[in-house]
Motif scaffolding. Structure first.
Motif, PDB file in Angstrom:
ATOM      1  N   LYS A  63     -25.894  11.340 -32.998  1.00  0.00           N
ATOM      2  CA  LYS A  63     -24.825  10.342 -33.114  1.00  0.00           C
ATOM      3  C   LYS A  63     -23.495  10.909 -32.621  1.00  0.00           C
ATOM      4  O   LYS A  63     -22.753  10.235 -31.905  1.00  0.00           O
ATOM      5  CB  LYS A  63     -24.699   9.883 -34.570  1.00  0.00           C
ATOM      6  CG  LYS A  63     -23.699   8.783 -34.773  1.00  0.00           C
ATOM      7  CD  LYS A  63     -23.689   8.314 -36.219  1.00  0.00           C
ATOM      8  CE  LYS A  63     -22.674   7.212 -36.409  1.00  0.00           C
ATOM      9  NZ  LYS A  63     -22.647   6.742 -37.806  1.00  0.00           N
ATOM     10  N   GLU A  64     -23.218  12.151 -32.968  1.00  0.00           N
ATOM     11  CA  GLU A  64     -21.979  12.790 -32.513  1.00  0.00           C
ATOM     12  C   GLU A  64     -21.949  12.914 -30.988  1.00  0.00           C
ATOM     13  O   GLU A  64     -20.927  12.638 -30.356  1.00  0.00           O
ATOM     14  CB  GLU A  64     -21.816  14.170 -33.160  1.00  0.00           C
ATOM     15  CG  GLU A  64     -21.469  14.119 -34.622  1.00  0.00           C
ATOM     16  CD  GLU A  64     -21.478  15.495 -35.282  1.00  0.00           C
ATOM     17  OE1 GLU A  64     -21.634  16.524 -34.567  1.00  0.00           O
ATOM     18  OE2 GLU A  64     -21.350  15.540 -36.521  1.00  0.00           O
ATOM     19  N   ARG A  76     -23.607  11.058 -28.831  1.00  0.00           N
ATOM     20  CA  ARG A  76     -23.494   9.714 -28.277  1.00  0.00           C
ATOM     21  C   ARG A  76     -22.038   9.227 -28.351  1.00  0.00           C
ATOM     22  O   ARG A  76     -21.498   8.706 -27.383  1.00  0.00           O
ATOM     23  CB  ARG A  76     -24.417   8.762 -29.044  1.00  0.00           C
ATOM     24  CG  ARG A  76     -24.445   7.369 -28.484  1.00  0.00           C
ATOM     25  CD  ARG A  76     -25.463   6.491 -29.188  1.00  0.00           C
ATOM     26  NE  ARG A  76     -25.206   6.375 -30.619  1.00  0.00           N
ATOM     27  CZ  ARG A  76     -25.976   6.872 -31.581  1.00  0.00           C
ATOM     28  NH1 ARG A  76     -27.071   7.537 -31.287  1.00  0.00           N
ATOM     29  NH2 ARG A  76     -25.665   6.720 -32.853  1.00  0.00           N
ATOM     30  N   ASN A  77     -21.385   9.441 -29.490  1.00  0.00           N
ATOM     31  CA  ASN A  77     -19.985   9.030 -29.638  1.00  0.00           C
ATOM     32  C   ASN A  77     -19.078   9.793 -28.688  1.00  0.00           C
ATOM     33  O   ASN A  77     -18.135   9.226 -28.124  1.00  0.00           O
ATOM     34  CB  ASN A  77     -19.525   9.201 -31.081  1.00  0.00           C
ATOM     35  CG  ASN A  77     -20.133   8.173 -32.008  1.00  0.00           C
ATOM     36  OD1 ASN A  77     -20.551   7.104 -31.567  1.00  0.00           O
ATOM     37  ND2 ASN A  77     -20.201   8.484 -33.289  1.00  0.00           N
ATOM     38  N   ARG A  78     -19.373  11.080 -28.490  1.00  0.00           N
ATOM     39  CA  ARG A  78     -18.570  11.887 -27.565  1.00  0.00           C
ATOM     40  C   ARG A  78     -18.716  11.360 -26.137  1.00  0.00           C
ATOM     41  O   ARG A  78     -17.742  11.228 -25.405  1.00  0.00           O
ATOM     42  CB  ARG A  78     -18.980  13.363 -27.656  1.00  0.00           C
ATOM     43  CG  ARG A  78     -18.128  14.277 -26.804  1.00  0.00           C
ATOM     44  CD  ARG A  78     -18.365  15.773 -27.020  1.00  0.00           C
ATOM     45  NE  ARG A  78     -19.757  16.150 -27.134  1.00  0.00           N
ATOM     46  CZ  ARG A  78     -20.345  16.580 -28.281  1.00  0.00           C
ATOM     47  NH1 ARG A  78     -19.644  16.659 -29.392  1.00  0.00           N
ATOM     48  NH2 ARG A  78     -21.609  16.921 -28.298  1.00  0.00           N
ATOM     49  N   ARG A  79     -19.949  11.033 -25.736  1.00  0.00           N
ATOM     50  CA  ARG A  79     -20.169  10.485 -24.389  1.00  0.00           C
ATOM     51  C   ARG A  79     -19.452   9.146 -24.212  1.00  0.00           C
ATOM     52  O   ARG A  79     -18.874   8.881 -23.165  1.00  0.00           O
ATOM     53  CB  ARG A  79     -21.663  10.316 -24.119  1.00  0.00           C
ATOM     54  CG  ARG A  79     -22.381  11.618 -23.861  1.00  0.00           C
ATOM     55  CD  ARG A  79     -23.776  11.393 -23.290  1.00  0.00           C
ATOM     56  NE  ARG A  79     -24.602  10.514 -24.088  1.00  0.00           N
ATOM     57  CZ  ARG A  79     -25.446  10.911 -25.035  1.00  0.00           C
ATOM     58  NH1 ARG A  79     -25.580  12.198 -25.303  1.00  0.00           N
ATOM     59  NH2 ARG A  79     -26.172  10.045 -25.716  1.00  0.00           N
ATOM     60  N   ILE A  80     -19.460   8.327 -25.256  1.00  0.00           N
ATOM     61  CA  ILE A  80     -18.771   7.034 -25.179  1.00  0.00           C
ATOM     62  C   ILE A  80     -17.281   7.251 -25.008  1.00  0.00           C
ATOM     63  O   ILE A  80     -16.642   6.611 -24.163  1.00  0.00           O
ATOM     64  CB  ILE A  80     -19.067   6.177 -26.436  1.00  0.00           C
ATOM     65  CG1 ILE A  80     -20.521   5.721 -26.414  1.00  0.00           C
ATOM     66  CG2 ILE A  80     -18.116   4.986 -26.526  1.00  0.00           C
ATOM     67  CD1 ILE A  80     -20.991   5.077 -27.710  1.00  0.00           C
ATOM     68  N   ARG A  81     -16.713   8.158 -25.805  1.00  0.00           N
ATOM     69  CA  ARG A  81     -15.271   8.446 -25.686  1.00  0.00           C
ATOM     70  C   ARG A  81     -14.927   8.953 -24.285  1.00  0.00           C
ATOM     71  O   ARG A  81     -13.927   8.554 -23.693  1.00  0.00           O
ATOM     72  CB  ARG A  81     -14.854   9.469 -26.741  1.00  0.00           C
ATOM     73  CG  ARG A  81     -14.651   8.889 -28.119  1.00  0.00           C
ATOM     74  CD  ARG A  81     -13.934   9.864 -29.054  1.00  0.00           C
ATOM     75  NE  ARG A  81     -14.636  11.131 -29.192  1.00  0.00           N
ATOM     76  CZ  ARG A  81     -15.608  11.375 -30.071  1.00  0.00           C
ATOM     77  NH1 ARG A  81     -15.975  10.440 -30.912  1.00  0.00           N
ATOM     78  NH2 ARG A  81     -16.187  12.556 -30.129  1.00  0.00           N
TER      79      ARG A  81
END
Length: 84
Positions: free
Chosen positions: A64-65, A67-72
């Protein structure tokens, strides 16, 4: 011991759509019931040790971390590209 059950014509037609080549009605019903219950919510409860459960939780957290980093990063890239 085999048992005969009655089903409506509409159920028979539905089973015909789901049956695979060479599959009997019995085989199709059994397969469909297994597929339906294979992902039951409570399947697996109590089967993992605490260590295994913690390991899975940690892997999910890490995923999840990432994935969130890639989105940011993508949002930041998109923001920079629209400014230029």
């Amino acid at each position: 011991m085999d048992e005969t059950i009655r089903v409506s014509e509409s159920v028979t037609r539905k089973l015909d759509r789901y049956r695979r080549d060479g599959e009997s009605y019995d085989d199709a019903i059994e397969r469909l019931l297994e597929e339906k219950t294979a992902g039951a919510f409570d399947d697996g409860f109590g089967r993992w040790s605490n260590e295994e459960a913690d390991s899975v939780r940690e892997a999910r957290r890490n995923s999840k971390e990432m994935r969130n980093r890639r989105i940011r990063e993508r949002v930041e890239d998109d923001t920079q590209n629209t400014r230029t």
